[in-house]
Design a protein around this motif. Structure first.
Motif, PDB file in Angstrom:
ATOM      1  N   ILE A  51      33.483  48.476  34.895  1.00 31.43           N
ATOM      2  CA  ILE A  51      33.035  47.829  33.657  1.00 31.43           C
ATOM      3  C   ILE A  51      32.009  46.756  34.009  1.00 31.43           C
ATOM      4  O   ILE A  51      32.280  45.867  34.824  1.00 31.43           O
ATOM      5  CB  ILE A  51      34.228  47.195  32.908  1.00 31.43           C
ATOM      6  N   TYR A  52      30.830  46.843  33.413  1.00 26.38           N
ATOM      7  CA  TYR A  52      29.731  45.920  33.696  1.00 26.38           C
ATOM      8  C   TYR A  52      29.383  45.197  32.403  1.00 26.38           C
ATOM      9  O   TYR A  52      28.870  45.808  31.466  1.00 26.38           O
ATOM     10  CB  TYR A  52      28.526  46.700  34.231  1.00 26.38           C
ATOM     11  N   ILE A  53      29.682  43.904  32.355  1.00 23.05           N
ATOM     12  CA  ILE A  53      29.356  43.086  31.186  1.00 23.05           C
ATOM     13  C   ILE A  53      28.153  42.223  31.565  1.00 23.05           C
ATOM     14  O   ILE A  53      28.246  41.361  32.435  1.00 23.05           O
ATOM     15  CB  ILE A  53      30.555  42.180  30.793  1.00 23.05           C
ATOM     16  N   ASP A  54      27.036  42.439  30.924  1.00 18.44           N
ATOM     17  CA  ASP A  54      25.785  41.781  31.334  1.00 18.44           C
ATOM     18  C   ASP A  54      25.680  40.364  30.757  1.00 18.44           C
ATOM     19  O   ASP A  54      26.550  39.915  29.996  1.00 18.44           O
ATOM     20  CB  ASP A  54      24.588  42.644  30.930  1.00 18.44           C
TER      21      ASP A  54
ATOM     22  N   PRO B 196      26.838  36.025  34.585  1.00 18.24           N
ATOM     23  CA  PRO B 196      26.697  34.635  34.141  1.00 18.24           C
ATOM     24  C   PRO B 196      26.272  34.570  32.673  1.00 18.24           C
ATOM     25  O   PRO B 196      25.430  35.342  32.232  1.00 18.24           O
ATOM     26  CB  PRO B 196      25.584  34.090  35.044  1.00 18.24           C
ATOM     27  N   GLY B 197      26.875  33.630  31.966  1.00 18.57           N
ATOM     28  CA  GLY B 197      26.520  33.444  30.561  1.00 18.57           C
ATOM     29  C   GLY B 197      27.367  34.260  29.608  1.00 18.57           C
ATOM     30  O   GLY B 197      27.388  33.985  28.404  1.00 18.57           O
TER      31      GLY B 197
ATOM     32  N   GLY C 162      32.979  41.010  40.155  1.00 20.03           N
ATOM     33  CA  GLY C 162      33.559  39.682  40.017  1.00 20.03           C
ATOM     34  C   GLY C 162      33.233  39.041  38.679  1.00 20.03           C
ATOM     35  O   GLY C 162      32.478  39.570  37.867  1.00 20.03           O
ATOM     36  N   ILE C 163      33.816  37.864  38.469  1.00 16.61           N
ATOM     37  CA  ILE C 163      33.658  37.168  37.194  1.00 16.61           C
ATOM     38  C   ILE C 163      32.762  35.955  37.394  1.00 16.61           C
ATOM     39  O   ILE C 163      33.136  34.988  38.041  1.00 16.61           O
ATOM     40  CB  ILE C 163      35.039  36.760  36.638  1.00 16.61           C
ATOM     41  N   GLU C 164      31.553  36.012  36.845  1.00 11.94           N
ATOM     42  CA  GLU C 164      30.611  34.896  36.934  1.00 11.94           C
ATOM     43  C   GLU C 164      30.409  34.230  35.572  1.00 11.94           C
ATOM     44  O   GLU C 164      29.783  33.188  35.485  1.00 11.94           O
ATOM     45  CB  GLU C 164      29.280  35.390  37.516  1.00 11.94           C
ATOM     46  N   GLY C 165      30.910  34.884  34.532  1.00 10.83           N
ATOM     47  CA  GLY C 165      30.843  34.298  33.196  1.00 10.83           C
ATOM     48  C   GLY C 165      32.111  33.527  32.888  1.00 10.83           C
ATOM     49  O   GLY C 165      32.913  33.222  33.774  1.00 10.83           O
ATOM     50  N   THR C 166      32.301  33.242  31.592  1.00 19.59           N
ATOM     51  CA  THR C 166      33.481  32.487  31.156  1.00 19.59           C
ATOM     52  C   THR C 166      34.507  33.445  30.570  1.00 19.59           C
ATOM     53  O   THR C 166      34.196  34.196  29.641  1.00 19.59           O
ATOM     54  CB  THR C 166      33.073  31.461  30.079  1.00 19.59           C
ATOM     55  N   VAL C 167      35.711  33.404  31.112  1.00 23.88           N
ATOM     56  CA  VAL C 167      36.781  34.255  30.600  1.00 23.88           C
ATOM     57  C   VAL C 167      37.928  33.352  30.156  1.00 23.88           C
ATOM     58  O   VAL C 167      38.598  32.718  30.975  1.00 23.88           O
ATOM     59  CB  VAL C 167      37.257  35.251  31.672  1.00 23.88           C
TER      60      VAL C 167
ATOM     61  N   VAL D 279      27.889  46.945  28.937  1.00 26.77           N
ATOM     62  CA  VAL D 279      27.515  46.218  27.725  1.00 26.77           C
ATOM     63  C   VAL D 279      26.294  45.363  28.058  1.00 26.77           C
ATOM     64  O   VAL D 279      26.331  44.519  28.962  1.00 26.77           O
ATOM     65  CB  VAL D 279      28.675  45.331  27.218  1.00 26.77           C
ATOM     66  N   GLY D 280      25.213  45.598  27.344  1.00 23.05           N
ATOM     67  CA  GLY D 280      23.923  44.992  27.665  1.00 23.05           C
ATOM     68  C   GLY D 280      23.798  43.538  27.237  1.00 23.05           C
ATOM     69  O   GLY D 280      24.604  43.022  26.440  1.00 23.05           O
TER      70      GLY D 280
END
Lengths: 86, 427
Positions: free
Chosen positions: B212-215, B195-196, B173-178, B232-233
């Motif tokens: 895809i995992y965007i940290d 998040p963040g 899911g999307i917890e950051g800003t897109v 992406v770390g």
């Protein structure tokens, strides 16, 4: 028999692509002979190859003139048991 | 149960050069997590300690809360000692039953279960003698378990490990800003934006063939395309990157250009265009604009890597790019050959042609040959500057560790320098 100074001048002339006859003992590698930083590294390598010695790069790169290079190399040759005159 | 990570085989660990030179092997990445995290997830210990080469210990103590090289850890508890080269998926210790030492066919210790009641039977003033004593006192069992044997094994397994790790972590899911417009191909369940994280407009996430995992706190600039599987770390930035499948990018990296099936350990920059494929890049590496590696030979043959300057090792794969050690810097336009081994703390000036496949640690590669350059103190100064730009310090402990690496890698470097002098003189 070539002296250390003669051999230093010859190596410098070949590496920097200048005429050995134009090189004076008081000449600075950078200011008078135009050696750029990478050429300084080449000069150290070429002196090591010419004389069959290993020089500490920090000490070698701190040498500024043909004369002081000749003295430095002669000292290293003695320390490493290498015949000085070729 | 206490897990002891045992990275003490000085010879075998050199197969993980150059990225293993400056860190414990269990800190190496494959997939989303490193080898230690995989072993901990599998064994679920109550506590963790480690034994590593002494030259790594002072720096590593500043990076971990685990006891390092502390013999007092070998007491008062059920202990599971694990060689980090064992693949975590294959590790099924039966430590609740009896003590045993499990060895590979060649005698390499894979792991050892030592029940608390048996710990007192084993003596040793140092970890090597303690392990030798354990092998003598406890029952030995031979097992054929899969292991990581070279750094490129981790890179080649990366796509599959990414998919496995994504499932294990269970985030989606999307917890950051897109910021819109953006596009997700495939299932949105296969994308996690933590998040963040901030995703600028005009970014494509292609999760059709992998997750895809965007940290946390990642920033993704416009016109970036990310193919899964990918990680992406934290705090990394992608700058219009073409992220092909199978990449693990560690924390605090800046990545642009084209990257495929590669691992970047962390704190490294590949800001500009240029292709990095099937590579393993260490920390604090800077790849200049248009730095490119080949990862496929023109004859599609198996790629060999020269690990020690003289002995080619057949990887068994036709896709291996470059292995690049910590703090190495490349100039603009650097071209690495297929299967290149580039040591730590090397400084490389491009020649316009593909470079030699082996460039030793601490090499100043100038005008096509390896030189002493301006020496290691100048390289340390550069490392100090690079780290300070990210709020980190190159400490006396780092300098001592790299001094040890300088000595460990002296032989091949001297050979390359002598060869370089002769090449220069012949010009």
């Amino acid at each position: 028999m070539a002296t250390v100074e003669d051999r230093v001048k010859a190596v410098t002339a070949k590496t920097l692509n200048i005429d050995a006859a134009d090189i004076q003992v008081e000449h600075s590698f950078t200011f008078d002979l135009g050696a750029e930083s990478v050429q300084s590294v080449e000069l150290v390598a070429m002196f090591e190859e010419e004389f069959g010695i290993e020089m500490d790069e920090d000490a070698a790169l701190s040498v500024e003139t043909i004369g002081s290079a000749s003295e430095f190399i002669a000292r290293v040759c003695v320390e490493q048991g290498v015949a000085i005159e070729g | 149960m206490k897990l002891i990570l045992l990275d003490i085989d000085a010879s075998a660990r050199r197969n993980f050069d150059p990225v293993g030179l400056s860190r414990p092997l269990f800190e190496l990445r494959t997939g989303i997590t490193n080898l230690a995290e995989k072993l901990i997830a599998k064994t679920k210990p109550d506590s963790v300690a480690c034994f590593i080469p002494e030259y790594l210990a002072p720096v590593y103590r500043t990076e971990t809360a685990w006891p390092v090289n502390d013999m007092s850890q070998l007491a008062d508890d059920d202990i599971l000692l694990v060689n980090p080269i064992i693949k975590a998926d294959a590790l099924n210790p039966a430590c609740d039953k009896s003590s045993e030492v499990v060895l590979a066919e060649d005698g390499t210790l894979l792991y050892a279960c030592v029940r608390a009641g048996d710990v007192g039977k084993i003596e040793g003033a140092c970890i090597n003698s303690w392990v030798d004593n354990a092998r003598a006192v406890l029952p030995n069992v031979k097992a054929n378990l899969p292991t990581w044997n070279y750094a490129w094994d981790l890179m080649l397994a990366n796509p599959d490990q990414l998919t496995v790790d994504f499932g294990v972590l269970g985030n989606s899911g999307i917890e950051g800003t897109v910021e819109q417009p953006n596009a997700i191909r495939g299932s949105s369940k296969d994308v996690f934006i933590a998040p963040g994280a901030v995703v600028h407009p005009m970014v494509v996430f292609d999760a059709e063939h992998g997750p895809i995992y965007i940290d946390e706190n990642v920033e993704i600039h416009p016109f970036t395309r990310i193919e899964g599987p990918c990680y992406v770390g934290k705090n990394s930035i992608l700058l219009g990157a073409k992220c092909r499948e199978g990449n693990s990018i560690g924390p605090f990296c800046r990545v642009g250009g084209e990257v495929e099936e590669s691992i970047i350990q962390g704190h490294s920059n590949k800001y500009h265009d240029g292709f990095l494929g099937h590579a393993y890049v260490g920390e604090w590496v800077n790849l200049g604009a248009m730095t490119t590696n080949s990862d496929l030979k023109n004859d599609y043959g198996s790629v060999s890597v020269i690990l020690d300057g003289s002995r080619p090792v057949d990887t068994g794969s036709n896709k291996v790019g470059s292995l690049i050690g910590d703090h190495t810097k490349t100039s603009i336009g650097t071209l690495f050959n297929t299967g290149s081994m580039v040591g730590a703390m090397a400084l490389i000036m491009a020649t316009g042609e593909p470079l030699p496949k082996f460039i030793p640690s601490f090499a100043w590669f100038l005008k096509g040959v390896t030189t002493k350059g301006f020496g290691k103190k100048k390289l340390y100064g550069t490392a100090r500057t690079a780290m300070s730009r990210r709020g980190k310090e190159f400490t006396d402990e780092h300098e001592a560790m790299f001094d040890a690496i300088f000595e460990l890698t002296a032989g091949p470097r001297l050979t390359a320098i002598q060869k370089g002098r002769k090449q220069m003189a012949a010009r």
